[in-house]
Write a protein that holds these residues in place. Structure first.
Motif, short mmCIF file in Angstrom:
data_model
loop_
_atom_site.label_atom_id
_atom_site.label_comp_id
_atom_site.label_asym_id
_atom_site.label_seq_id
_atom_site.Cartn_x
_atom_site.Cartn_y
_atom_site.Cartn_z
N THR A 1 0.83 -1.20 0.00
CA THR A 1 0.00 0.00 0.00
C THR A 1 0.87 1.25 0.00
O THR A 1 1.98 1.24 0.50
N GLN A 2 0.33 2.30 -0.56
CA GLN A 2 1.04 3.57 -0.62
C GLN A 2 0.96 4.27 0.74
O GLN A 2 -0.07 4.20 1.41
N THR B 1 0.32 7.18 3.42
CA THR B 1 -0.59 8.32 3.46
C THR B 1 0.11 9.47 4.18
O THR B 1 1.02 9.26 4.96
N GLN B 2 -0.33 10.65 3.89
CA GLN B 2 0.30 11.83 4.47
C GLN B 2 -0.73 12.63 5.24
O GLN B 2 -1.87 12.75 4.81
N LYS B 3 -0.35 13.13 6.37
CA LYS B 3 -1.20 14.00 7.17
C LYS B 3 -0.41 15.25 7.47
O LYS B 3 0.78 15.20 7.70
#
Length: 140
Positions: A2-3, A5-7
């Motif tokens: 899976t790629q 994620t960015q927050k």
């Protein structure tokens, strides 16, 4: 695979030792280390709250899926801080879950809490991980 994620969050200095943190949805939290009349919580209190809320969210959802909804719930969280390392860090957390609701057993809560801590709670996983912190300086 899976790629990632960015927050993102932006934190502003609000004078003295007070900071406002804003997420991309515009919600904010005040982090305040001023000795007199703080308007918000200290940084470690924010970590405590995030850890407890993350776990509680998991437990509430797990019990809801088991058709035993929570009626009352609180977590009492304490931490032990290591004074020998610099900076001092918390090396042990005790999280006491106090849950009630129709049909909820202590075994149900224990299973849900363990699932949260072992599988679901991203805050706990982040606290347990070796996290890389990259620092970039800009003039502003």
């Amino acid at each position: 695979m899976t790629q990632p994620t960015q927050k993102s969050m932006t934190i502003h200095h609000a004078g003295q030792q007070r900071y406002t943190a804003h997420n991309t949805a515009g919600q904010q939290i005040i982090i305040d280390m001023t000795p007199d009349h703080p308007l918000g919580v200290g940084p470690m209190d924010a970590v405590f709250a995030a850890l407890a809320a993350c776990s509680m969210s998991d437990v509430v959802e797990i019990l809801r899926k088991r058709r035993t909804p929570v009626q009352k719930y609180r977590v009492e969280l304490t931490g032990l801080r290591d004074g020998e390392h610099q900076p001092p860090r918390y090396y042990h957390y005790l999280m006491r879950h106090v849950v009630s609701g129709e049909g909820i057993t202590q075994e149900d809560v224990e299973k849900a809490a363990h699932l949260s801590h072992e599988k679901y709670c991203t805050v706990g996983a982040s606290l347990n991980a070796e996290v890389e912190i990259e620092v970039v300086l800009e003039e502003g």
